[in-house]
Scaffold this motif. Structure first.
Motif, short mmCIF file in Angstrom:
data_model
loop_
_atom_site.label_atom_id
_atom_site.label_comp_id
_atom_site.label_asym_id
_atom_site.label_seq_id
_atom_site.Cartn_x
_atom_site.Cartn_y
_atom_site.Cartn_z
N ALA A 49 0.84 -1.20 0.00
CA ALA A 49 0.00 0.00 0.00
C ALA A 49 0.87 1.25 0.00
N VAL A 52 -2.30 7.50 1.43
CA VAL A 52 -3.76 7.59 1.58
C VAL A 52 -4.15 9.02 1.21
N LEU A 57 -11.76 8.75 2.68
CA LEU A 57 -11.22 7.67 3.51
C LEU A 57 -10.58 8.23 4.78
N THR A 86 -10.61 -1.27 3.06
CA THR A 86 -9.19 -0.94 3.20
C THR A 86 -8.59 -1.67 4.40
N TRP A 206 -3.74 4.99 -2.46
CA TRP A 206 -4.97 4.19 -2.39
C TRP A 206 -5.99 4.95 -1.59
#
Length: 206
Positions: A49, A52, A57, A86, A206
């Motif tokens: 990952a 963010v 999110l 997630t 992500w």
């Protein structure tokens, strides 16, 4: 510009150990001094990952206090679905949601540069004071008395470069306004982290 940021932050003790990066804020790209959270970086790499950068999110993650199990029924359904999608940011234990996400690091300073000194100072003023804010002047640029007092009033540092790629502060920088973390603090740090990842062949966002 990034070399200049390095020059001007080298004399500011609380910015030691930072990496100079371009940070894309959407409306502008600034130079940022970023301090990486190495443990969180390594954890995310284990998941494959990256940064963010989704504000939706991050707002959902913000509703989960650190290390505190939260019943899914206490959150809006749309946020619960987003969080469950997630698993590298949220764990589900015994029917409770637990945030495993930590900020990827801290953005400690941003530096602005541009052709118009006054407009550049105004851009720096508009940025949140939760980081140290700087305006970088080129060798051919100068600061008027009005502009200097405007920068001082809003705690914006002004760094004057010389033709020899050296320089000094015309207006000293102020320390950032400290306080509890916020979604905006997380978001700008994630943007800087995304920029850091873009310099390598690692997952970006992500």
């Amino acid at each position: 510009m990034f070399d200049a940021l390095s020059d001007c932050t080298s004399g500011v003790s609380h910015l030691a150990g930072t990496t100079m990066l371009p940070v894309d804020l959407g409306a502008a790209v600034v130079a940022g001094a970023f301090s990486l959270n190495r443990a969180e970086h390594d954890r995310r790499q284990g998941f494959g990952a990256g940064a963010v950068t989704s504000l939706a999110l991050l707002h959902g993650l913000w509703m989960l206090p650190e290390d505190c199990p939260v019943e899914p029924g206490a959150l809006p359904d749309v946020k619960v679905r987003r969080l469950r999608d997630t698993p590298c940011a949220v764990e589900e234990k015994d029917g409770f949601l637990v945030r495993s996400y930590r900020p990827a690091g801290v953005l400690r300073a941003v530096a602005f540069a541009g052709g118009s000194v006054e407009r550049t100072i105004e851009h720096a003023i508009q940025f949140s004071p939760i980081v140290s804010r700087f305006v970088m002047l080129g060798p051919a640029q100068s600061l008027t008395t009005r502009q200097e007092w405007l920068a001082r009033e809003w705690s914006v540092g002004v760094f004057q470069r010389t033709a020899l790629s050296e320089g000094s502060f015309v207006v000293p920088p102020s320390s950032p306004v400290l306080g509890v973390p916020s979604v905006f603090r997380w978001w700008i740090a994630e943007l800087a982290y995304e920029s850091l990842l873009q310099t390598s062949a690692q997952p970006v966002s992500w």
